[in-house]
Design an enzyme around this catalytic site. Structure first.
Site, PDB file in Angstrom:
ATOM      1  N   SER A 162     -11.187 -13.459 -37.879  1.00 34.16           N
ATOM      2  CA  SER A 162     -10.533 -14.061 -36.726  1.00 34.16           C
ATOM      3  C   SER A 162      -9.054 -13.688 -36.789  1.00 34.16           C
ATOM      4  O   SER A 162      -8.705 -12.524 -36.984  1.00 34.16           O
ATOM      5  CB  SER A 162     -10.741 -15.572 -36.732  1.00 34.16           C
ATOM      6  OG  SER A 162     -10.120 -16.189 -35.634  1.00 34.16           O
ATOM      7  N   TYR A 192      -6.014 -13.007 -25.798  1.00 36.62           N
ATOM      8  CA  TYR A 192      -6.483 -12.670 -27.144  1.00 36.62           C
ATOM      9  C   TYR A 192      -6.772 -13.948 -27.925  1.00 36.62           C
ATOM     10  O   TYR A 192      -7.843 -14.084 -28.536  1.00 36.62           O
ATOM     11  CB  TYR A 192      -5.428 -11.838 -27.860  1.00 36.62           C
ATOM     12  CG  TYR A 192      -5.757 -11.552 -29.312  1.00 36.62           C
ATOM     13  CD1 TYR A 192      -6.822 -10.726 -29.646  1.00 36.62           C
ATOM     14  CD2 TYR A 192      -5.012 -12.116 -30.341  1.00 36.62           C
ATOM     15  CE1 TYR A 192      -7.143 -10.471 -30.975  1.00 36.62           C
ATOM     16  CE2 TYR A 192      -5.315 -11.859 -31.667  1.00 36.62           C
ATOM     17  CZ  TYR A 192      -6.378 -11.041 -31.983  1.00 36.62           C
ATOM     18  OH  TYR A 192      -6.683 -10.796 -33.301  1.00 36.62           O
ATOM     19  N   LYS A 195     -10.342 -15.629 -29.706  1.00 34.45           N
ATOM     20  CA  LYS A 195     -10.464 -16.021 -31.109  1.00 34.45           C
ATOM     21  C   LYS A 195     -10.753 -17.514 -31.238  1.00 34.45           C
ATOM     22  O   LYS A 195     -11.493 -17.934 -32.138  1.00 34.45           O
ATOM     23  CB  LYS A 195      -9.193 -15.641 -31.875  1.00 34.45           C
ATOM     24  CG  LYS A 195      -9.007 -14.146 -32.030  1.00 34.45           C
ATOM     25  CD  LYS A 195     -10.155 -13.498 -32.784  1.00 34.45           C
ATOM     26  CE  LYS A 195      -9.897 -12.049 -33.125  1.00 34.45           C
ATOM     27  NZ  LYS A 195     -11.018 -11.437 -33.868  1.00 34.45           N
TER      28      LYS A 195
END
Length: 273
Positions: free
Chosen positions: A133, A147, A151
């Site tokens: 991650s 982004y 995650k």
């Protein structure tokens, strides 16, 4: 006995370093990526290295590759979900197609591979899943909302799935690095928003300058992290999380402090304070 590792995104960056560290530790490594030639060029030749082509967004291909690995090697001991992509930029400057692409790779691609491998781990009642991650799976910053959201999604999914797998002897670790000195910020791995909005222009210019300056100058050592991942994945017990790097640890601790303060404030508000 040496284990069989299945690693995605292994042609460069952290994936390449993990594959190399596993090979150095005597493990058998199935390294996947979009080009088998790139993997072999990056990692050299070894009788214990098997380079395979895999686009993780292709669910059928993930199933076929997992089956091939088990037919050839008899088992999978460690799955490393490493392949990923960074869609950077201010949210409103990122077209919806690029947002969807971010989730197709980071979230659904990771799910595809894990769904393909999990039945073989359950059948043996053993195995380990290492999911790469980011500290941005715990917190988000301007220019990283898309982004980070991918995650965050990965972390929520694997946290729950890990508990579903635990009764079958399968362990899971999420790795949350800070900024690593890889090519992850290169154009091959990262993209910026392409919708021009004047209100954001100055902030975006500063952000792009920061990214350009940070690229290949990040503080974190990917080889050191790779060695740590291999050591943990071959030890007696696997920790649920590895927050790696001084920057990541500082940012994560700050997020925890702010969350605790928000909870305390919410208690007061809920009670009419």
């Amino acid at each position: 006995m040496a284990g069989v590792w299945f690693i995605t995104g292994a042609s460069r960056g952290l994936g390449k370093e993990i594959a190399g560290a596993a090979l150095d530790a005597g493990e058998t490594v199935v390294a996947t990526g979009r080009s088998a030639d790139d993997i072999r060029q990056a990692l050299g030749t070894s009788s214990r290295l098997h380079a395979l082509v895999l686009d993780i967004t292709d669910e059928g291909a993930a199933i076929d590759v997992a089956r091939h690995v088990v037919e050839r090697h008899g088992r999978i001991d460690v799955l490393v979900n490493n392949a990923g992509h960074a869609q950077l930029g201010w949210f409103e400057t990122i077209a919806s197609a690029h947002v969807r692409r971010q989730f197709e790779v980071n979230v659904f691609g990771t799910m595809n591979v894990t769904r393909a491998v999990a039945p073989y781990l359950r059948a043996r009642r053993s195995g380990r899943i290492v999911t790469i991650s980011s500290v941005n799976g715990l917190l988000a910053n301007p220019g990283g909302s898309i982004y980070a959201s991918s995650k965050f999604a990965v972390e929520g999914w694997i946290e729950g799935f890990a508990q579903e797998l635990a009764p079958f002897g399968i362990e899971s670790m999420v790795v949350e690095p800070g900024m690593l000195r890889t090519d992850f910020l290169d154009d091959r791995s990262a993209a910026h928003g392409d919708v021009e909005i004047e209100d954001y222009a100055e902030a975006i210019e500063q952000f792009r300058a920061f990214i350009a300056g940070a690229n290949h100058n990040q503080p974190g050592d990917p080889a050191a992290l790779a060695a740590r991942i291999v050591a943990l994945a071959t030890a007696d017990a696997l920790p649920a999380r590895l927050v790696y790097g001084d920057d990541a640890q500082e940012w994560a601790a700050d997020k925890v402090d702010r969350l605790k303060a928000d909870i305390a404030r919410s208690v007061g508000l809920a009670n009419g304070g």
